[in-house]
Design a protein around this motif. Structure first.
Motif, PDB file in Angstrom:
ATOM      1  N   ILE A  32      51.334  35.238  49.840  1.00 13.91           N
ATOM      2  CA  ILE A  32      52.646  34.648  50.093  1.00 13.91           C
ATOM      3  C   ILE A  32      52.711  34.255  51.562  1.00 13.91           C
ATOM      4  O   ILE A  32      52.246  34.999  52.430  1.00 13.91           O
ATOM      5  N   ARG A  33      53.315  33.109  51.864  1.00 11.12           N
ATOM      6  CA  ARG A  33      53.498  32.704  53.260  1.00 11.12           C
ATOM      7  C   ARG A  33      54.973  32.849  53.630  1.00 11.12           C
ATOM      8  O   ARG A  33      55.848  32.377  52.925  1.00 11.12           O
ATOM      9  N   GLY A  34      55.215  33.557  54.729  1.00 10.06           N
ATOM     10  CA  GLY A  34      56.576  33.771  55.214  1.00 10.06           C
ATOM     11  C   GLY A  34      57.030  35.187  54.926  1.00 10.06           C
ATOM     12  O   GLY A  34      56.911  35.668  53.799  1.00 10.06           O
ATOM     13  N   GLY A  62      51.351  34.233  59.352  1.00  8.72           N
ATOM     14  CA  GLY A  62      52.480  34.235  58.423  1.00  8.72           C
ATOM     15  C   GLY A  62      52.103  34.462  56.972  1.00  8.72           C
ATOM     16  O   GLY A  62      52.942  34.344  56.086  1.00  8.72           O
ATOM     17  N   TYR A  63      50.850  34.821  56.708  1.00  6.73           N
ATOM     18  CA  TYR A  63      50.403  35.061  55.336  1.00  6.73           C
ATOM     19  C   TYR A  63      50.385  36.562  55.035  1.00  6.73           C
ATOM     20  O   TYR A  63      49.989  37.377  55.869  1.00  6.73           O
ATOM     21  N   TYR A  64      50.776  36.875  53.819  1.00  7.25           N
ATOM     22  CA  TYR A  64      50.803  38.253  53.335  1.00  7.25           C
ATOM     23  C   TYR A  64      50.018  38.299  52.045  1.00  7.25           C
ATOM     24  O   TYR A  64      50.266  37.527  51.126  1.00  7.25           O
ATOM     25  N   GLU A  65      49.038  39.212  51.982  1.00  7.41           N
ATOM     26  CA  GLU A  65      48.203  39.345  50.790  1.00  7.41           C
ATOM     27  C   GLU A  65      48.467  40.705  50.151  1.00  7.41           C
ATOM     28  O   GLU A  65      48.332  41.750  50.792  1.00  7.41           O
ATOM     29  N   PHE A  66      48.817  40.681  48.875  1.00  8.33           N
ATOM     30  CA  PHE A  66      49.169  41.900  48.151  1.00  8.33           C
ATOM     31  C   PHE A  66      47.992  42.408  47.325  1.00  8.33           C
ATOM     32  O   PHE A  66      47.063  41.648  47.021  1.00  8.33           O
ATOM     33  N   PRO A  67      48.007  43.694  46.963  1.00  2.00           N
ATOM     34  CA  PRO A  67      46.873  44.285  46.234  1.00  2.00           C
ATOM     35  C   PRO A  67      46.528  43.573  44.928  1.00  2.00           C
ATOM     36  O   PRO A  67      45.385  43.618  44.485  1.00  2.00           O
ATOM     37  N   ASN A  68      47.501  42.901  44.325  1.00  2.30           N
ATOM     38  CA  ASN A  68      47.225  42.207  43.071  1.00  2.30           C
ATOM     39  C   ASN A  68      46.583  40.834  43.300  1.00  2.30           C
ATOM     40  O   ASN A  68      46.360  40.083  42.370  1.00  2.30           O
ATOM     41  N   GLY A  69      46.290  40.502  44.587  1.00  2.00           N
ATOM     42  CA  GLY A  69      45.634  39.244  44.916  1.00  2.00           C
ATOM     43  C   GLY A  69      46.590  38.119  45.270  1.00  2.00           C
ATOM     44  O   GLY A  69      46.163  37.059  45.729  1.00  2.00           O
ATOM     45  N   GLU A  70      47.871  38.315  45.062  1.00  4.20           N
ATOM     46  CA  GLU A  70      48.872  37.296  45.374  1.00  4.20           C
ATOM     47  C   GLU A  70      49.000  37.122  46.884  1.00  4.20           C
ATOM     48  O   GLU A  70      49.056  38.088  47.637  1.00  4.20           O
ATOM     49  N   ASP A  76      54.933  44.596  56.243  1.00  7.59           N
ATOM     50  CA  ASP A  76      54.039  44.404  57.393  1.00  7.59           C
ATOM     51  C   ASP A  76      52.624  44.903  57.104  1.00  7.59           C
ATOM     52  O   ASP A  76      51.653  44.397  57.675  1.00  7.59           O
ATOM     53  N   LYS A  77      52.487  45.854  56.205  1.00  6.96           N
ATOM     54  CA  LYS A  77      51.171  46.393  55.847  1.00  6.96           C
ATOM     55  C   LYS A  77      50.267  45.327  55.216  1.00  6.96           C
ATOM     56  O   LYS A  77      49.052  45.450  55.237  1.00  6.96           O
ATOM     57  N   TYR A  78      50.890  44.296  54.644  1.00 10.17           N
ATOM     58  CA  TYR A  78      50.139  43.267  53.925  1.00 10.17           C
ATOM     59  C   TYR A  78      49.935  41.997  54.750  1.00 10.17           C
ATOM     60  O   TYR A  78      49.357  41.036  54.270  1.00 10.17           O
ATOM     61  N   HIS A  79      50.404  42.000  56.001  1.00  6.50           N
ATOM     62  CA  HIS A  79      50.299  40.815  56.853  1.00  6.50           C
ATOM     63  C   HIS A  79      48.841  40.567  57.231  1.00  6.50           C
ATOM     64  O   HIS A  79      48.146  41.460  57.688  1.00  6.50           O
ATOM     65  N   LYS A  80      48.409  39.340  57.012  1.00  9.11           N
ATOM     66  CA  LYS A  80      47.013  38.982  57.293  1.00  9.11           C
ATOM     67  C   LYS A  80      46.887  37.998  58.452  1.00  9.11           C
ATOM     68  O   LYS A  80      45.802  37.611  58.812  1.00  9.11           O
ATOM     69  N   GLY A  81      48.015  37.601  59.039  1.00  5.23           N
ATOM     70  CA  GLY A  81      47.987  36.664  60.154  1.00  5.23           C
ATOM     71  C   GLY A  81      48.524  35.306  59.758  1.00  5.23           C
ATOM     72  O   GLY A  81      48.525  34.938  58.580  1.00  5.23           O
TER      73      GLY A  81
END
Length: 101
Positions: free
Chosen positions: A80-82, A70-78, A63-68
């Motif tokens: 992911i949707r869902g 349904g997209y999640y953005e990780f510190p390495n730039g990846e 949940d910390k990486y949720h950007k809205g």
């Protein structure tokens, strides 16, 4: 299956009908697990409750990486949707980090 650890890593014996080797024993019986943990102060290493706690923790971590939307953005730039895919990805990242240490 419950994996129980004794306070001593050297313990080889039987407690409450469970065989322990090097301080580790296995049981499928919740009542035996409860006796070992509560009466003998042994530690639950693996079991159903721990698995549920791990799932809850993973959900909170992702949940910390949720950007809205349904997209999640990780510190390495990846990105992911869902949530389910993001949880799988985060778990894989954690496994990689654990293997590098």
């Amino acid at each position: 299956m419950y994996k129980i650890k004794t306070p001593s890593n050297l313990y080889n014996g039987i407690t409450s009908g469970i065989q322990f080797k090097n301080g580790i024993g296995l049981t499928n019986e919740e009542s035996v697990k409860n006796v070992l943990i509560h009466d003998f102060n042994y530690t639950l290493i693996e079991g159903e409750k721990e698995t549920q706690d791990d799932d809850i923790q993973l959900s909170q971590d992702v949940d910390k990486y949720h950007k809205g939307s349904g997209y999640y953005e990780f510190p390495n730039g990846e990105t992911i949707r869902g949530k389910e895919k993001a949880q799988e990805y985060l778990l894989a990242l954690k496994d990689e980090e654990g293997g590098q240490q």
